[in-house]
Scaffold this motif. Structure first.
Motif, PDB file in Angstrom:
ATOM      1  N   UNK A  62      33.112  46.525  32.947  1.00 18.66           N
ATOM      2  CA  UNK A  62      33.783  47.329  32.013  1.00 18.66           C
ATOM      3  C   UNK A  62      33.462  47.691  31.444  1.00 18.66           C
ATOM      4  N   UNK A  63      34.348  46.905  30.343  1.00 22.67           N
ATOM      5  CA  UNK A  63      34.019  47.127  28.437  1.00 22.67           C
ATOM      6  C   UNK A  63      32.434  47.360  28.096  1.00 22.67           C
ATOM      7  N   UNK A  64      31.497  46.660  28.488  1.00 22.39           N
ATOM      8  CA  UNK A  64      29.857  47.159  28.296  1.00 22.39           C
ATOM      9  C   UNK A  64      30.717  49.032  27.837  1.00 22.39           C
ATOM     10  N   UNK A  65      30.861  49.408  29.259  1.00 21.72           N
ATOM     11  CA  UNK A  65      30.781  50.785  29.224  1.00 21.72           C
ATOM     12  C   UNK A  65      32.159  51.523  28.767  1.00 21.72           C
ATOM     13  N   UNK A  66      33.008  50.477  27.844  1.00 20.51           N
ATOM     14  CA  UNK A  66      33.529  51.463  27.505  1.00 20.51           C
ATOM     15  C   UNK A  66      34.836  52.002  27.953  1.00 20.51           C
ATOM     16  N   UNK A  67      35.257  50.664  29.216  1.00 23.23           N
ATOM     17  CA  UNK A  67      36.503  50.466  28.765  1.00 23.23           C
ATOM     18  C   UNK A  67      37.504  49.827  28.564  1.00 23.23           C
ATOM     19  N   UNK A  68      38.260  50.256  28.615  1.00 22.61           N
ATOM     20  CA  UNK A  68      39.891  49.598  28.195  1.00 22.61           C
ATOM     21  C   UNK A  68      39.900  48.945  29.130  1.00 22.61           C
ATOM     22  N   UNK A  69      40.067  47.410  29.631  1.00 24.86           N
ATOM     23  CA  UNK A  69      40.745  47.126  30.519  1.00 24.86           C
ATOM     24  C   UNK A  69      41.800  45.197  30.317  1.00 24.86           C
ATOM     25  N   UNK A  70      42.385  45.860  31.594  1.00 26.76           N
ATOM     26  CA  UNK A  70      44.049  45.043  31.108  1.00 26.76           C
ATOM     27  C   UNK A  70      43.885  44.701  32.427  1.00 26.76           C
ATOM     28  N   UNK A  71      44.919  43.349  32.074  1.00 29.79           N
ATOM     29  CA  UNK A  71      44.874  43.345  34.208  1.00 29.79           C
ATOM     30  C   UNK A  71      45.931  42.787  34.113  1.00 29.79           C
ATOM     31  N   UNK A  72      46.813  43.572  35.187  1.00 32.12           N
ATOM     32  CA  UNK A  72      48.157  43.655  35.102  1.00 32.12           C
ATOM     33  C   UNK A  72      48.223  42.265  36.362  1.00 32.12           C
ATOM     34  N   UNK A  73      49.747  42.385  36.364  1.00 36.19           N
ATOM     35  CA  UNK A  73      50.116  41.034  37.397  1.00 36.19           C
ATOM     36  C   UNK A  73      50.065  41.139  38.998  1.00 36.19           C
ATOM     37  N   UNK A  74      49.581  40.313  39.213  1.00 36.14           N
ATOM     38  CA  UNK A  74      48.814  40.638  40.552  1.00 36.14           C
ATOM     39  C   UNK A  74      48.656  39.810  42.001  1.00 36.14           C
ATOM     40  N   UNK A  75      48.999  39.953  42.915  1.00 38.71           N
ATOM     41  CA  UNK A  75      48.859  38.792  43.600  1.00 38.71           C
ATOM     42  C   UNK A  75      47.348  38.912  44.598  1.00 38.71           C
ATOM     43  N   UNK A  76      47.486  39.826  45.909  1.00 41.79           N
ATOM     44  CA  UNK A  76      47.399  40.818  46.816  1.00 41.79           C
ATOM     45  C   UNK A  76      47.211  41.662  47.381  1.00 41.79           C
ATOM     46  N   UNK A  77      46.079  42.797  48.073  1.00 45.27           N
ATOM     47  CA  UNK A  77      46.584  43.860  48.299  1.00 45.27           C
ATOM     48  C   UNK A  77      46.978  44.142  49.618  1.00 45.27           C
ATOM     49  N   UNK A  78      47.359  43.046  50.314  1.00 49.07           N
ATOM     50  CA  UNK A  78      47.991  42.954  51.389  1.00 49.07           C
ATOM     51  C   UNK A  78      47.160  43.196  52.742  1.00 49.07           C
ATOM     52  N   UNK A  79      45.501  43.158  52.474  1.00 48.64           N
ATOM     53  CA  UNK A  79      44.335  43.411  53.977  1.00 48.64           C
ATOM     54  C   UNK A  79      45.468  42.229  54.844  1.00 48.64           C
ATOM     55  N   UNK A  80      45.013  40.939  54.603  1.00 50.98           N
ATOM     56  CA  UNK A  80      46.155  40.070  55.834  1.00 50.98           C
ATOM     57  C   UNK A  80      46.781  40.629  57.058  1.00 50.98           C
ATOM     58  N   UNK A  81      48.028  41.358  56.291  1.00 47.31           N
ATOM     59  CA  UNK A  81      48.864  41.005  56.995  1.00 47.31           C
ATOM     60  C   UNK A  81      48.435  42.472  57.245  1.00 47.31           C
ATOM     61  N   UNK A  82      47.973  43.350  56.919  1.00 45.15           N
ATOM     62  CA  UNK A  82      47.583  44.371  57.822  1.00 45.15           C
ATOM     63  C   UNK A  82      46.534  44.469  58.801  1.00 45.15           C
ATOM     64  N   UNK A  83      45.608  43.409  59.410  1.00 41.71           N
ATOM     65  CA  UNK A  83      44.628  43.413  59.822  1.00 41.71           C
ATOM     66  C   UNK A  83      45.528  42.459  61.113  1.00 41.71           C
ATOM     67  N   UNK A  84      46.786  41.470  60.433  1.00 44.06           N
ATOM     68  CA  UNK A  84      47.536  41.001  61.828  1.00 44.06           C
ATOM     69  C   UNK A  84      48.607  41.842  61.951  1.00 44.06           C
ATOM     70  N   UNK A  85      48.154  43.102  61.579  1.00 40.55           N
ATOM     71  CA  UNK A  85      49.233  43.861  62.567  1.00 40.55           C
ATOM     72  C   UNK A  85      50.602  43.831  61.979  1.00 40.55           C
ATOM     73  N   UNK A  86      50.247  42.909  60.951  1.00 42.78           N
ATOM     74  CA  UNK A  86      51.933  43.045  60.460  1.00 42.78           C
ATOM     75  C   UNK A  86      52.163  44.207  58.534  1.00 42.78           C
TER      76      UNK A  86
END
Lengths: 474, 283
Positions: free
Chosen positions: B45-69
């Motif tokens: 991303x940086x090589x392509x000219x982006x300013x990259x940041x890493x905000x605090x993060x855990x999980x997008x929720x997919x395991x819960x989504x696919x488990x019906x929760x």
């Protein structure tokens, strides 16, 4: 022969199927026979995508006005001299068929391929009541000889190989010369034809399914490749059509549009060899046709799907493309699913018809790879609807406690980023320490369900977020 | 080193402001198991000219989504939206987690127009890494070197939810020394399916065993894909079969960051250290 569902035993069924090397070998035919042919047929028709969209619209429109179209259809059938019987459930449908058979004193009944008669368990019921049903579709005939249910909705005997079928024919057709040569596939076909010919002529009633019921004309439509359906419905005095409520379409034109999708999606043919339209009984002056024409229209839980999360499933035209492309079906075959409808379409439909308490495994046994939806001619969002079933199971605590607790534990951290970051840092450091010097774990406490079959990569040790923060601070 | 990444002129792609502020969502698997992928993504991303940041993060929720929760899924989606909506783009080195945000977040809030709109806006600016580079930034080549034959597995969500097929192959084609050898059924599922792999382990095993066979049959020394979940599954099976195939995330090769040992393999130094250690301490 619907019998008692074994959907609850899905895991054991699948396990047995996987251990059966003859079966898994035979199942390779599903991939060899259907996938490339479908791809070729679809590729050769530039408007295929547009047709999918139009097929979906036709079905959505019909489902939105299903009561009206069913009434219109019934009116037309009656006008042309036929009879329509609405059956709320399997028992009613069976009773209606038996009643018709009894009124005409039927001793034997020939049958064209019909998943609805499988769904209601018609054969066993007729047999128990003194009427002998004879399946005339080659695949159905074979599994009838074996006392099995279909393992696939358009290729009911796809789980068998030629040698197994030869064995069955020799076991059952004892009136034929034991020294006859059955090594060629065509010789099996010829033998079945010969045996069935007598049944066609002797039958008092012929029962077929229906791919469409056309409201505009009161016509039922079947597609077959063997011609058996035509002999089934033309030769006996009485023709009974078995269909379910969602088979109705408004017009002949609508049926024609969907027919262009059906065979291409199913077998990769442009059209099936026979597409037969039947409207009412024989009219004065007709050269052939039945004296009586009955249509049994089954609900069996479908009307409850209207207006809800599962309505889209009623667009299904039973082409089997979903199971033909399903990596799970490829490994375990149709019987493991434990009821009449296997594969992705069964994973959505079966819980609707027999309850999610009974069929809860089915919508869970999917990787959500999405290949089924991508080939569905009716664009049914199969993974999405399987997920809806999982939601219902989750709400009602039907899924295993271990899974719930695991998910709850993970969710507790995932919802608390700081705690998560800390926990992940400690856990990954611990795992890296435990796996130091190794690239992979051969076994890992708590992850044995994974490591039973495959290794687990040792984490690098530091989390990305921690390492990034450190690196960017300089 | 300034990477000479070419960007084509006029093309039918969205106009991108220069130096966009990009939030890198590493995904929980990359965060915990293989940070190298996160750094490779950041470099591309940086090589392509982006300013990259890493905000605090855990999980997008997919395991819960696919488990019906649904409740947990919504809670995690809201967390993601709040932490990521301020950026120009959200980039994910995973088609499956990217697909979760792009294809499924909006439908989670169908009952709340406000949240649905926020989810929709987030979805619109969220991209899987490789398709972001090619389809949004217009990157047509990378400056990386990787000797040998590789084969590429199409992960299902990336392929069927996001339409990622040619993008990684095009960029891999510009890696010096690399030859792409297609496997049979590259677009067929590897049998991972998230919790499916442990809930229905026996079926999953049969699917990944076939996949491993197809991979080995190419004779390629390296397997690449764009999703760590699938990679862990395939690497785990290949390793269990004793196959010599090395497994990496496609970003590692595109970024030229292949110093880290392949997935599931120990570095030669670590192995010798461990052997030496075990001699001193037999416990």
């Amino acid at each position: 022969m619907s019998g008692t569902p074994t959907t609850r035993d899905f895991k054991a069924n699948a396990s047995r199927a996987i251990a059966n090397t003859q079966l898994t070998g035979n199942l390779k035919a599903v991939r060899q026979n259907f996938i490339d042919k479908r791809a070729k047929a679809v590729h050769a028709l530039p408007e295929f995508e547009a047709l999918r969209e139009s097929g979906k619209e036709i079905k959505n429109h019909t489902l939105a006005h299903l009561d009206l179209y069913l009434e219109a259809y019934e009116k037309k059938v009656v006008e042309t001299g036929g009879h329509v019987h609405f059956a709320a459930d399997a028992a009613e449908a069976r009773a209606i068929a038996l009643d018709i058979c009894r009124k005409v004193g039927a001793k034997t009944v020939t049958k064209g391929k019909s998943m609805i008669t499988e769904e209601v368990g018609l054969n066993a019921y007729l047999e128990a009541n003194g009427v002998i049903p004879v399946e005339t579709d080659l695949g159905e005939y074979i599994i009838q000889l074996r006392g099995e249910a279909p393992s696939h909705i358009i290729a009911p005997a796809v789980h068998l190989n030629k040698n197994q079928i030869e064995g069955d024919f020799r076991r059952v057709h004892t009136h034929l010369d034991p020294g006859r040569d059955l090594t060629e596939k065509t010789s099996l076909l010829t033998e079945a034809r010969g045996v069935l010919r007598e049944s066609f002529l002797a039958a008092d009633v012929g029962i077929t399914g229906a791919n469409f019921l056309i409201a505009e004309t009161g016509t039922s439509v079947i597609v077959t490749n063997e011609g058996n359906g035509d002999l089934t419905q033309i030769l006996p005095r009485v023709h009974i059509v078995f269909a379910s409520i969602e088979k109705v379409v408004p017009t002949l034109e609508d049926a024609s549009q969907i027919l262009r999708l059906l065979a291409r999606s199913a077998t990769g043919q442009e059209m099936s060899v026979y597409t037969t339209f039947s409207t009412g009984p024989r009219r004065p002056g007709d050269p052939d046709g039945p004296e009586e024409y009955h249509v049994v229209i089954l609900d069996n839980g479908r009307s409850a799907m209207l207006g809800g999360e599962f309505q889209d499933m009623l667009r299904c035209i039973r082409c089997a493309a979903c199971m033909n492309h399903c990596p799970v079906y490829h490994q375990i075959g149709g019987h493991a699913y434990g009821w009449i409808y296997p594969g992705p379409m069964g994973a959505v439909l079966t819980p609707s018809l027999i309850g999610v308490d009974e069929a809860g495994h089915l919508p869970n046994a999917s990787t959500f790879c999405g290949r089924c939806e991508s080939v569905c001619p009716m664009k049914i969002p199969l993974p999405k609807m399987m997920r809806h079933w999982r939601e219902r199971e989750f709400e009602r605590h039907l899924n295993p406690a271990v899974a719930r607790h695991g998910l709850g534990f993970w969710a507790f951290f995932a919802k608390r980023p700081r705690l998560y970051a800390l926990g992940a840092r400690i856990a990954m450091k611990g795992m890296a320490l435990l796996g130091r010097g190794k690239g992979s774990f051969k076994s890992l406490p708590g992850l044995s369900a994974w490591t039973k079959y495959r290794d687990f990569a040792v984490p690098e040790g530091e989390t990305f977020q921690a390492k990034w923060a450190r690196a960017r601070k300089g | 080193m300034a990477a000479p990444i070419e960007t084509p002129g006029a093309q039918t792609r969205p106009t991108v402001k220069s130096n966009p502020r990009v939030a890198l969502f590493a995904t929980c698997l990359v965060d915990t198991i293989r940070p190298t992928i996160g750094f490779a993504a950041a470099k591309l991303l940086e090589d392509a000219g982006c300013r990259v940041e890493v905000p605090r993060q855990t999980c997008c929720g997919q395991p819960a989504f696919n488990s019906g929760d649904r409740a947990t899924t919504r809670a995690l989606a809201l967390q993601m939206i709040a932490d990521f909506e301020g950026y120009d783009y959200i980039v994910v080195p995973s088609g499956s987690c990217g697909g979760m945000i792009k294809a499924h977040y909006p439908e989670l809030f169908a009952d709340d127009p406000n949240l649905a709109a926020r989810a929709g806006r987030l979805a619109a600016k969220t991209f899987e890494l490789v398709s972001f580079l090619t389809d949004v930034l217009g990157v047509t080549s990378v400056s990386a070197r990787f000797e040998g034959d590789v084969t590429y597995h199409d992960s299902c969500s990336g392929l069927r939810e996001l339409g990622i097929r040619n993008q990684p192959r095009r960029l891999l084609g510009t890696v010096e020394g690399l030859r792409l050898v297609e496997m049979k059924d590259a677009d067929v599922c590897c049998g991972f399916g998230g919790t499916f792999a442990v809930k229905y382990g026996e079926i999953s095993d049969k699917i990944v065993t076939e996949k491993a066979g197809n991979i080995e049959q190419t004779g390629a020394a390296t397997l690449l894909a764009g999703d760590l979940g699938c990679l862990l599954n395939m690497a785990g099976k290949l390793s269990r079969r004793g196959a010599a195939v090395e497994v990496r995330h496609v970003a590692e090769v595109l970024a030229g960051m292949t110093d880290t040992p392949p997935i599931g393999k120990a570095s030669p130094q670590a192995r010798s250290r461990a052997t030496a250690g075990s001699k001193e301490d037999p416990a």
